[in-house]
Design a protein around this motif. Structure first.
Motif, mmCIF file in Angstrom:
data_model
loop_
_atom_site.group_PDB
_atom_site.id
_atom_site.type_symbol
_atom_site.label_atom_id
_atom_site.label_comp_id
_atom_site.label_asym_id
_atom_site.label_seq_id
_atom_site.Cartn_x
_atom_site.Cartn_y
_atom_site.Cartn_z
ATOM 1 N N HIS A 191 0.889 -1.163 -0.095
ATOM 2 C CA HIS A 191 0.004 -0.155 -0.112
ATOM 3 C C HIS A 191 0.660 1.058 0.069
ATOM 4 C CE1 HIS A 191 -3.659 2.429 0.875
ATOM 5 N NE2 HIS A 191 -2.847 3.149 1.371
ATOM 6 N N THR A 192 0.449 2.260 -0.674
ATOM 7 C CA THR A 192 1.238 3.588 -0.790
ATOM 8 C C THR A 192 0.161 4.565 -0.386
ATOM 9 O OG1 THR A 192 2.550 2.775 -2.583
ATOM 10 C CG2 THR A 192 2.197 5.357 -2.314
ATOM 11 N N GLU A 193 0.750 5.387 0.672
ATOM 12 C CA GLU A 193 0.203 6.770 0.904
ATOM 13 C C GLU A 193 1.056 8.034 0.432
ATOM 14 O OE1 GLU A 193 -2.115 7.316 3.998
ATOM 15 O OE2 GLU A 193 -3.012 5.561 2.752
ATOM 16 N N THR A 194 0.102 8.883 -0.020
ATOM 17 C CA THR A 194 0.694 10.216 -0.298
ATOM 18 C C THR A 194 0.420 11.280 0.833
ATOM 19 O OG1 THR A 194 0.432 9.693 -2.754
ATOM 20 C CG2 THR A 194 0.751 11.875 -2.301
ATOM 21 N N ASN A 195 1.561 12.035 1.122
ATOM 22 C CA ASN A 195 1.199 13.005 2.419
ATOM 23 C C ASN A 195 1.818 14.053 2.002
ATOM 24 O OD1 ASN A 195 0.406 10.524 3.875
ATOM 25 N ND2 ASN A 195 2.377 10.069 4.259
ATOM 26 N N PHE A 196 1.518 15.167 3.116
ATOM 27 C CA PHE A 196 1.947 16.573 2.993
ATOM 28 C C PHE A 196 3.608 16.171 3.443
ATOM 29 C CE2 PHE A 196 3.318 20.326 5.386
ATOM 30 C CZ PHE A 196 3.393 21.250 4.545
ATOM 31 N N ALA A 197 4.496 16.672 3.047
ATOM 32 C CA ALA A 197 5.957 16.629 3.638
ATOM 33 C C ALA A 197 6.504 17.964 3.572
ATOM 34 C CB ALA A 197 6.804 15.806 2.490
ATOM 35 N N TRP A 198 7.511 18.036 4.734
ATOM 36 C CA TRP A 198 8.033 19.388 5.056
ATOM 37 C C TRP A 198 9.520 19.035 5.563
ATOM 38 C CZ3 TRP A 198 9.939 20.496 9.812
ATOM 39 C CH2 TRP A 198 9.206 19.852 10.941
ATOM 40 N N ALA A 199 10.389 20.213 5.561
ATOM 41 C CA ALA A 199 11.813 19.870 5.662
ATOM 42 C C ALA A 199 12.575 21.257 6.201
ATOM 43 C CB ALA A 199 12.728 19.355 4.553
ATOM 44 N N VAL A 200 13.577 21.126 6.941
ATOM 45 C CA VAL A 200 14.408 22.208 7.339
ATOM 46 C C VAL A 200 16.019 21.957 7.187
ATOM 47 C CG1 VAL A 200 12.807 23.306 8.887
ATOM 48 C CG2 VAL A 200 14.546 21.492 9.829
ATOM 49 N N TYR A 201 16.798 22.838 6.600
ATOM 50 C CA TYR A 201 17.989 22.489 6.141
ATOM 51 C C TYR A 201 19.052 23.302 7.057
ATOM 52 C CZ TYR A 201 15.809 20.655 1.711
ATOM 53 O OH TYR A 201 15.181 20.224 0.768
ATOM 54 N N ALA A 202 20.296 22.863 7.017
ATOM 55 C CA ALA A 202 21.324 23.732 7.469
ATOM 56 C C ALA A 202 22.597 23.152 6.573
ATOM 57 C CB ALA A 202 21.832 23.544 8.898
ATOM 58 N N GLY A 203 23.513 24.064 6.167
ATOM 59 C CA GLY A 203 24.444 23.348 5.344
ATOM 60 C C GLY A 203 25.552 24.334 4.987
ATOM 61 N N LEU A 204 26.729 23.864 4.298
ATOM 62 C CA LEU A 204 27.637 24.502 4.052
ATOM 63 C C LEU A 204 27.969 24.284 2.321
ATOM 64 C CD1 LEU A 204 30.411 23.728 6.563
ATOM 65 C CD2 LEU A 204 29.057 25.876 6.363
ATOM 66 N N ALA A 205 28.178 25.380 1.750
ATOM 67 C CA ALA A 205 28.610 25.245 0.130
ATOM 68 C C ALA A 205 29.943 25.780 -0.038
ATOM 69 C CB ALA A 205 27.422 26.093 -0.379
#
Length: 282
Positions: A199-213
């Protein structure tokens, strides 16, 4: 000879100024300006990106309709680490603000959980099958594969560049398609095994980032990032006993989150390189 050369140059300048003034008096357009030289080393605002990483997911809890009929205790639930791969396209709005859209595949990871129940008296219902009277204590051991696809629209704030290194923070929102594959529910004391449909569920997703370029050159940037991702819930399909004697609706896997570590490359488009030096022939 020197005086003659000076006289010729002076006459040429006077004639040029006179011709320009005469053209202006006649309403003629000014002569065209020479073409501007290309901006050597400049890049456009659009970039492509690719990244790989390791997903380290967690699950908040598990639940099924059976939990309503006895005092179930969940004493372990876990999703193992898995690789992730993604691509994206972005736009640098300014020197400190940029946006991109990414899509990624998160590889299959092993889901493991265990529960137990004390048994008791009364009716223990699995789907439409009822067991009246006393039923013994038991335990369920669940295993499955978790697979997901995630699409995010992201915004980042670059916090200044120091020695070609730019720290940044960001956030994103989007959708996650999370699949539960091959769920198996084993109850050893009851000598019982149940299997679930995928079975597959499709949901709202969110994310936060911290990084170095890190700017390797004007058009290539390496990107090392940490991301906290919330993928939402997942659930199996119908769970049925191996002998088709009973079934229950699903096993629900609640609130899947992940601590992701990613290494990526950004390619800035529109980079101009210097023209080759002319070769003099003798």
């Amino acid at each position: 000879m020197g005086q003659t050369r000076s006289l010729i140059i002076g006459l040429a300048l006077v004639m040029g100024q006179t011709a320009g003034a005469y053209a202006a008096d006649l309403g003629l357009p000014p002569p065209p300006l020479p073409p501007e030289a290309p901006c050597i080393g400049c890049t456009g605002p659009v970039y492509l990106k690719g990244f790989i990483g390791a997903a380290n997911p967690n699950v908040d809890n598990i639940h099924s309709e059976l939990f309503a009929f006895n005092d179930f205790q969940v004493f372990h639930k876990d999703i193992k680490s898995s690789p992730l791969f993604g691509i994206g396209i972005g736009y640098e709005w300014s020197s400190w603000l940029r946006f991109d859209v990414t899509g990624e595949y998160r590889g299959k990871s092993l889901f493991i959980a265990q529960d137990r129940f004390p048994g008791g008296n009364g009716t223990f219902s699995i789907a439409s099958n009822d067991a009246d009277g006393t039923f013994p204590p038991g335990t369920n051991e669940y295993t499955a594969d978790i697979e997901s696809w995630v699409g995010l629209a992201n915004a980042y704030i670059d916090l200044g560049t120091y020695l070609c290194i730019t720290p940044y923070i960001g956030g994103g929102v989007g959708v996650a398609s999370v699949s539960v594959l091959g769920l198996k529910d084993v109850n050893v004391p009851a000598s019982s095994v149940f299997y679930a449909s995928d079975h597959t569920e499709t949901n709202f997703a969110w994310a936060v980032y911290a990084g170095l370029a890190y700017d390797v050159n004007p058009s290539v940037t390496l990107d090392l990032a940490y991301r906290y991702t919330d993928l939402g819930d997942a659930r199996s399909g119908t769970v049925t006993a191996f002998d088709n004697s009973s079934s229950y609706r699903s096993l629900d896997i609640e609130d899947i989150t992940s601590h992701d570590l990613m290494l990526g490359v950004r390619w800035k488009l529109g980079h101009q390189t210097a023209a080759p030096m002319p070769v003099a022939f003798k």
